[in-house]
Design a protein around this motif. Structure first.
Motif, PDB file in Angstrom:
ATOM      1  N   LEU A 111       0.855  -0.920   0.065  1.00 33.11           N
ATOM      2  CA  LEU A 111      -0.016   0.021   0.217  1.00 33.11           C
ATOM      3  C   LEU A 111       0.906   1.266   0.166  1.00 33.11           C
ATOM      4  O   LEU A 111       1.045   1.816   0.975  1.00 33.11           O
ATOM      5  N   VAL A 112       1.755   1.427  -1.190  1.00 34.86           N
ATOM      6  CA  VAL A 112       2.291   2.779  -1.372  1.00 34.86           C
ATOM      7  C   VAL A 112       1.728   3.491  -2.436  1.00 34.86           C
ATOM      8  O   VAL A 112       0.996   2.927  -3.220  1.00 34.86           O
ATOM      9  N   PRO A 113       1.914   4.644  -2.688  1.00 32.62           N
ATOM     10  CA  PRO A 113       1.446   5.478  -3.662  1.00 32.62           C
ATOM     11  C   PRO A 113       1.774   4.871  -5.020  1.00 32.62           C
ATOM     12  O   PRO A 113       2.841   4.303  -5.189  1.00 32.62           O
ATOM     13  N   ASN A 114       0.300   4.687  -5.839  1.00 34.71           N
ATOM     14  CA  ASN A 114       0.709   4.215  -6.969  1.00 34.71           C
ATOM     15  C   ASN A 114       1.164   2.579  -7.288  1.00 34.71           C
ATOM     16  O   ASN A 114       1.749   2.366  -8.114  1.00 34.71           O
ATOM     17  N   ALA A 115       0.789   1.926  -6.164  1.00 37.10           N
ATOM     18  CA  ALA A 115       1.478   0.800  -6.182  1.00 37.10           C
ATOM     19  C   ALA A 115       1.099  -0.146  -7.290  1.00 37.10           C
ATOM     20  O   ALA A 115       2.006  -0.930  -7.855  1.00 37.10           O
ATOM     21  N   PRO A 116      -0.054  -0.276  -7.836  1.00 36.67           N
ATOM     22  CA  PRO A 116      -0.347  -1.273  -8.888  1.00 36.67           C
ATOM     23  C   PRO A 116       0.456  -0.704 -10.080  1.00 36.67           C
ATOM     24  O   PRO A 116       0.870  -1.665 -10.874  1.00 36.67           O
ATOM     25  N   GLU A 117       0.459   0.502 -10.194  1.00 39.29           N
ATOM     26  CA  GLU A 117       1.193   0.834 -11.706  1.00 39.29           C
ATOM     27  C   GLU A 117       2.433   0.776 -11.454  1.00 39.29           C
ATOM     28  O   GLU A 117       3.353   0.280 -12.297  1.00 39.29           O
ATOM     29  N   ARG A 118       3.128   0.901 -10.360  1.00 33.59           N
ATOM     30  CA  ARG A 118       4.819   0.627  -9.972  1.00 33.59           C
ATOM     31  C   ARG A 118       4.773  -0.821 -10.101  1.00 33.59           C
ATOM     32  O   ARG A 118       5.921  -1.304 -10.694  1.00 33.59           O
ATOM     33  N   PHE A 119       3.978  -1.883  -9.649  1.00 34.57           N
ATOM     34  CA  PHE A 119       4.352  -3.246  -9.854  1.00 34.57           C
ATOM     35  C   PHE A 119       4.270  -3.624 -11.132  1.00 34.57           C
ATOM     36  O   PHE A 119       4.883  -4.459 -11.529  1.00 34.57           O
ATOM     37  N   ALA A 120       3.247  -2.982 -11.850  1.00 33.47           N
ATOM     38  CA  ALA A 120       3.096  -3.410 -13.505  1.00 33.47           C
ATOM     39  C   ALA A 120       4.672  -3.039 -14.053  1.00 33.47           C
ATOM     40  O   ALA A 120       4.919  -3.747 -15.026  1.00 33.47           O
ATOM     41  N   SER A 121       5.036  -1.998 -13.594  1.00 32.88           N
ATOM     42  CA  SER A 121       6.434  -1.607 -14.343  1.00 32.88           C
ATOM     43  C   SER A 121       7.489  -2.394 -14.135  1.00 32.88           C
ATOM     44  O   SER A 121       8.078  -2.578 -15.050  1.00 32.88           O
ATOM     45  N   VAL A 122       7.577  -2.902 -12.794  1.00 35.31           N
ATOM     46  CA  VAL A 122       8.540  -3.555 -12.212  1.00 35.31           C
ATOM     47  C   VAL A 122       8.512  -5.173 -13.142  1.00 35.31           C
ATOM     48  O   VAL A 122       9.573  -5.540 -13.558  1.00 35.31           O
ATOM     49  N   ILE A 123       7.310  -5.485 -13.157  1.00 32.32           N
ATOM     50  CA  ILE A 123       7.051  -6.969 -13.609  1.00 32.32           C
ATOM     51  C   ILE A 123       7.283  -7.008 -15.292  1.00 32.32           C
ATOM     52  O   ILE A 123       7.822  -7.797 -15.614  1.00 32.32           O
ATOM     53  N   ALA A 124       6.936  -5.749 -15.875  1.00 28.37           N
ATOM     54  CA  ALA A 124       7.198  -5.601 -17.350  1.00 28.37           C
ATOM     55  C   ALA A 124       8.501  -5.467 -17.598  1.00 28.37           C
ATOM     56  O   ALA A 124       9.063  -6.168 -18.462  1.00 28.37           O
ATOM     57  N   ALA A 125       9.362  -4.829 -16.716  1.00 28.19           N
ATOM     58  CA  ALA A 125      10.931  -4.933 -16.819  1.00 28.19           C
ATOM     59  C   ALA A 125      11.283  -6.302 -16.568  1.00 28.19           C
ATOM     60  O   ALA A 125      12.531  -6.635 -17.410  1.00 28.19           O
ATOM     61  N   ARG A 126      11.109  -7.186 -15.587  1.00 29.70           N
ATOM     62  CA  ARG A 126      11.511  -8.416 -15.480  1.00 29.70           C
ATOM     63  C   ARG A 126      11.096  -9.160 -16.442  1.00 29.70           C
ATOM     64  O   ARG A 126      12.125 -10.004 -17.140  1.00 29.70           O
TER      65      ARG A 126
END
Length: 286
Positions: A188-203
C-alpha cells in the motif's frame, strides 16, 4: 516511516532503516548483526519486500554475519524519483549504491528468484564487488511454457497475493490471513499497482532480452551456493541442476517437500545450510 511500513514491521518484527542512495532515492532496509556483510535480495511477488522475504532468516543468520536486506527500487518502501528505470542491471546498480552508501567495498549476495538473478548478473558485471553468491530458485532464464503466467500479470489485492503465495509453497497452510494482510499492507504505497506493473514488465522484458548466459556463468570466479525446492512449480529444480553444471565453484542443495519459497517453507533447514556455508567460506561466520 510510513504507516504501511509500520504495519509491515508489526508482523515481520524487523527494524526499518533508511539510506539516501541517490537524489530522490531513499532506500528502505534492515541491518542486523556484525561481521562479514551479506546483502539479501528479495523476489518479485505481489506485496514483496525485504522483510516479507527474509523475516525468518535474518535474526538467525545475523548471529554469524552482518545481514543487510534491502527493498529494491520499485518494491517495498524504497522511495524512487519519477523518472526511475527498472531492469536487471538497474536493480544491480541499486545494490552497488547501497554498498557505496554503507561504505562496503565487497559483500556476499543472497538472492531469491528475481533476487538470485540480480545477484548473478551483478557478480558477472562487477566481480570485484561480490565475495560470493547464494541463490534460490534463480531467475534469468527465458520462460519456456505458459505455466504460472499469472505471475506476469500483477494483481495487488489480498486475493491476488494469496494466489501467488500459495503457488510458492507445498503446504498452503503457511499462507495465513496475517501473512497475506502483511504483504498487502506492504504494497500500500502510492501508485502501487502501476509501479508493480512497471517492475514486472521490466522483469519479463529482460527475461527475453538479457537472460543469464552460459559463457558468463562459466566464468564466475567466486563461490556460489544454489538452493532449490524439489517441488518448485515457479522455477523447476532443473534450473539449478543446469546452473550447477556451468558455474566453476558451486554447491547445490535440494530441499524435499519444498516449493519456491525455501527460505520460508524450510526456514530452519535453510538457515542451517546457509549459515554453515557462510561459516566455511568466511572468516567471521559462526
Amino acid at each position: 516511516m510510513t504507516n504501511t511500513a509500520s504495519l509491515e514491521a508489526d508482523y515481520f518484527g524487523l527494524e526499518s532503516r533508511w539510506l539516501e542512495t541517490a537524489p530522490g532515492e531513499n532506500t528502505h532496509y534492515h541491518d542486523l548483526g556484525d561481521g562479514v556483510p551479506v546483502v539479501f535480495l528479495h523476489g518479485s511477488g505481489a506485496g514483496v519486500s525485504a522483510a516479507a522475504n527474509w523475516w525468518l532468516n535474518l535474526p538467525t543468520l545475523a548471529k554469524g554475519v552482518r545481514t543487510i536486506a534491502i527493498d529494491l527500487i520499485g518494491f517495498g518502501q524504497t522511495q524512487v524519483p519519477d523518472d526511475v528505470q527498472y531492469g536487471i542491471r538497474e536493480w544491480g546498480d541499486h545494490v552497488l549504491r547501497v554498498l557505496d552508501g554503507l561504505g562496503l567495498e565487497k559483500a556476499w549476495l543472497v538472492g531469491n528468484s528475481l533476487g538470485g538473478w540480480v545477484a548473478m548478473q551483478l557478480a558477472i558485471d562487477h566481480p570485484e564487488r561480490v565475495e560470493g553468491v547464494v541463490s534460490m530458485g534463480t531467475g534469468g532464464a527465458p520462460r519456456k511454457t505458459a505455466a504460472l503466467s499469472s505471475h506476469a500479470k500483477p494483481d495487488v489485492t489480498p486475493a491476488g497475493i494469496r494466489a501467488v503465495l500459495e503457488d510458492f509453497v507445498v503446504d498452503p497452510t503457511l499462507v495465513t490471513d496475517q501473512l497475506v494482510d502483511a504483504r498487502y499492507n506492504a504494497a500500500l504505497v502510492p501508485n502501487a499497482p502501476e509501479r508493480f506493473a512497471s517492475v514486472i514488465a521490466a522483469r519479463e522484458r529482460d527475461r527475453s532480452d538479457m537472460p543469464l548466459t552460459d559463457a558468463d556463468l562459466s566464468a564466475l570466479p567466486m563461490p556460489v551456493l544454489l538452493i532449490h525446492g524439489r517441488e518448485d512449480s515457479v522455477i523447476p529444480p532443473e534450473r539449478s541442476w543446469r546452473l550447477a553444471g556451468l558455474i566453476p565453484d558451486v554447491e547445490l542443495h535440494l530441499f524435499a517437500n519444498c516449493g519456491h519459497w525455501s527460505q520460508v517453507e524450510c526456514a530452519d533447514r535453510f538457515n542451517t545450510v546457509v549459515g554453515d556455508y557462510l561459516a566455511a567460506r568466511t572468516s567471521s561466520g559462526a
